[in-house]
Design a protein around this motif. Structure first.
Motif, PDB file in Angstrom:
ATOM      1  N   ASP A  16       1.409   9.100 -12.841  1.00 22.94           N
ATOM      2  CA  ASP A  16       0.713   8.564 -11.664  1.00 22.94           C
ATOM      3  C   ASP A  16       0.896   7.060 -11.472  1.00 22.94           C
ATOM      4  N   TYR A  17       2.079   6.541 -11.796  1.00 19.92           N
ATOM      5  CA  TYR A  17       2.388   5.158 -11.441  1.00 19.92           C
ATOM      6  C   TYR A  17       2.536   5.070  -9.921  1.00 19.92           C
ATOM      7  N   ASP A  18       2.320   3.873  -9.391  1.00 17.49           N
ATOM      8  CA  ASP A  18       2.379   3.679  -7.945  1.00 17.49           C
ATOM      9  C   ASP A  18       3.796   3.468  -7.429  1.00 17.49           C
ATOM     10  N   GLY A  19       4.736   3.184  -8.321  1.00 14.05           N
ATOM     11  CA  GLY A  19       6.096   2.958  -7.866  1.00 14.05           C
ATOM     12  C   GLY A  19       6.997   2.506  -8.997  1.00 14.05           C
ATOM     13  N   LYS A  77       1.470  13.730  -7.150  1.00 17.33           N
ATOM     14  CA  LYS A  77       0.294  12.930  -6.827  1.00 17.33           C
ATOM     15  C   LYS A  77      -0.838  13.284  -7.776  1.00 17.33           C
ATOM     16  N   LYS A 135      -3.845   0.921 -17.551  1.00 16.81           N
ATOM     17  CA  LYS A 135      -4.156   1.566 -16.275  1.00 16.81           C
ATOM     18  C   LYS A 135      -5.618   2.003 -16.246  1.00 16.81           C
ATOM     19  N   ARG A 189       3.178   4.319  -1.029  1.00 13.91           N
ATOM     20  CA  ARG A 189       3.377   5.085  -2.258  1.00 13.91           C
ATOM     21  C   ARG A 189       4.422   6.179  -2.016  1.00 13.91           C
ATOM     22  N   PRO A 190       5.462   6.260  -2.844  1.00 13.44           N
ATOM     23  CA  PRO A 190       5.748   5.318  -3.926  1.00 13.44           C
ATOM     24  C   PRO A 190       6.336   4.014  -3.394  1.00 13.44           C
ATOM     25  N   LEU A 228      -2.339  -2.228  -8.482  1.00 15.08           N
ATOM     26  CA  LEU A 228      -1.015  -1.647  -8.308  1.00 15.08           C
ATOM     27  C   LEU A 228      -0.341  -1.555  -9.674  1.00 15.08           C
ATOM     28  N   LYS A 245       0.818  -1.216   0.000  1.00 13.63           N
ATOM     29  CA  LYS A 245       0.000   0.000   0.000  1.00 13.63           C
ATOM     30  C   LYS A 245       0.854   1.271   0.000  1.00 13.63           C
TER      31      LYS A 245
END
Length: 362
Positions: free
Chosen positions: A225-228, A264, A192, A20-21, A199, A18
């Motif tokens: 806006d990728y999560d990581g 973000k 996406k 971020r990043p 994720l 969970k």
């Protein structure tokens, strides 16, 4: 007691996923016990890495290359986890590999691009993982085919895997020289859009194939806006047994992550009136464009009728070249790239041809 330990481990994994990043890093290949441990300790020292990755089995394009140390490398990863407290992730391509990885306590599995491209392999893994509570990340297939990627997600989901994530590692592109694997951002964005709840991780290492432009690609991913990120790191990259050019030291990784501007999708604030105003402008302009394109297609229909009545072919190459050349010149004056104008007008042209073809053959 054992049930409590399993629940605690699951909770730890979910809390990390969970974040971020989310940052995943480690060597392309596990080579020696010392190399895995030294790299893991270096990554832990950065204070920025959440999960250690290491290639245990390496599917190579051609035989004769180093294809991974195999199962004997899994205890090394297990020891690195014990020393650092970081979670571990491994690529698996067969049911036996998945079984071995889980036996040695690997926290997260991922399917590589060469596996995702083959529905039979994905199904074999899905069957093997049925009833297993483990997160599974799925890389995009080598070739630019979103249906294969989507199909892999569906197969893993139907096996009962609750925690699925996506890794965008770029796509093979003949003659491409800027990237090892062309990012084709529009395909990743569409994926996406299809799975906004999953994720979504970017893999700059495999997109770039070299370390000098990792930051630029990583920044673009974060801006989208990728999560990581999943980035390959090695204690001595130039001596790596595989993919030496795209790996960085743990120290360099830490510096790279400091260079990235972390944005973000939404910011907690009370007044977004300015942003909303701009969005409304975009909405109005989009509506106008659709109206204009619709009107253009009506004219294309009239042209199609005229060509049919007079025995003229649909495609008029010289006329099309003339339209495109003028559009590129006008577009560049408006700050639009030649690549964008060409793709945009190609799409309009193909739709016009489809309209005329329907009229011709009615």
């Amino acid at each position: 007691m054992e049930t409590a330990n399993i629940a605690a481990k699951k909770e730890q994994v979910m809390q990390v996923l969970k974040k971020r990043p989310l940052i995943i890093s480690g060597p392309c290949s596990a080579e020696t016990e010392e190399q895995v441990m030294a790299t893991a300790l270096g990554l832990k020292q950065t204070g920025k890495v959440d999960i250690i990755r290491a290639g245990i089995w390496k599917p190579r394009t051609r035989p004769g290359s180093f294809e991974g140390i195999g199962t004997k490398g899994l205890p090394w990863l297990q020891a690195a986890k014990a020393a650092t407290g970081l979670l571990t992730a491994v690529e698996v391509a067969t049911p036996k590999q998945a079984e071995d990885a889980l036996h040695f306590g690997v926290d997260i599995l991922w399917l590589g691009a060469r596996t995702t491209v083959n529905p039979f392999s994905v199904q074999d893994l899905a069957d093997a993982l049925r009833g297993v509570d483990v997160p599974v990340l799925i890389k995009n297939p080598i070739n630019p085919d979103l249906e294969l990627w989507t199909g892999a997600v569906e197969r893993i989901d139907r096996a009962g895997i609750k925690d699925i994530g996506l890794i965008h590692r770029g796509f093979a592109s003949y003659g491409n020289s800027e990237y090892r694997n062309a990012p084709m951002w529009h395909l990743a964005i569409e994926m996406k859009r299809r799975y906004p709840e999953l994720l979504f991780i970017n893999d700059p290492s495999h997109i770039c194939g070299r370390r000098d432009n990792l930051v630029a690609v990583a920044q673009e991913a974060i801006d989208l806006d990728y999560d990581g990120l999943i980035i390959e790191s090695h204690i001595d990259p130039d001596k790596a047994w595989s993919d030496a050019k795209q790996q960085v030291t743990p120290e360099r990784l830490g510096a790279m992550l400091d260079e990235i501007v972390w944005r973000k999708e939404t910011v907690h604030a009370t007044d977004h009136a300015t942003l909303e105003k701009y969005r409304q402008q975009i909405n109005h302009l989009d509506d106008e464009m659709i109206q204009l394109i619709g009107q253009r297609m009506k004219v294309a229909d009239l042209i199609g009728k005229y060509k049919k009545e007079n025995g003229i072919t649909i495609l008029q190459t010289n006329r099309w070249n003339e339209i495109l050349e003028k559009a590129v010149i006008k577009g560049e004056k408006k700050g639009l790239s030649k690549e964008f104008i060409t793709k945009y007008f190609d799409a309009i042209h193909m739709e016009s041809i489809a309209h005329q073809n329907k009229i011709m053959n009615d």
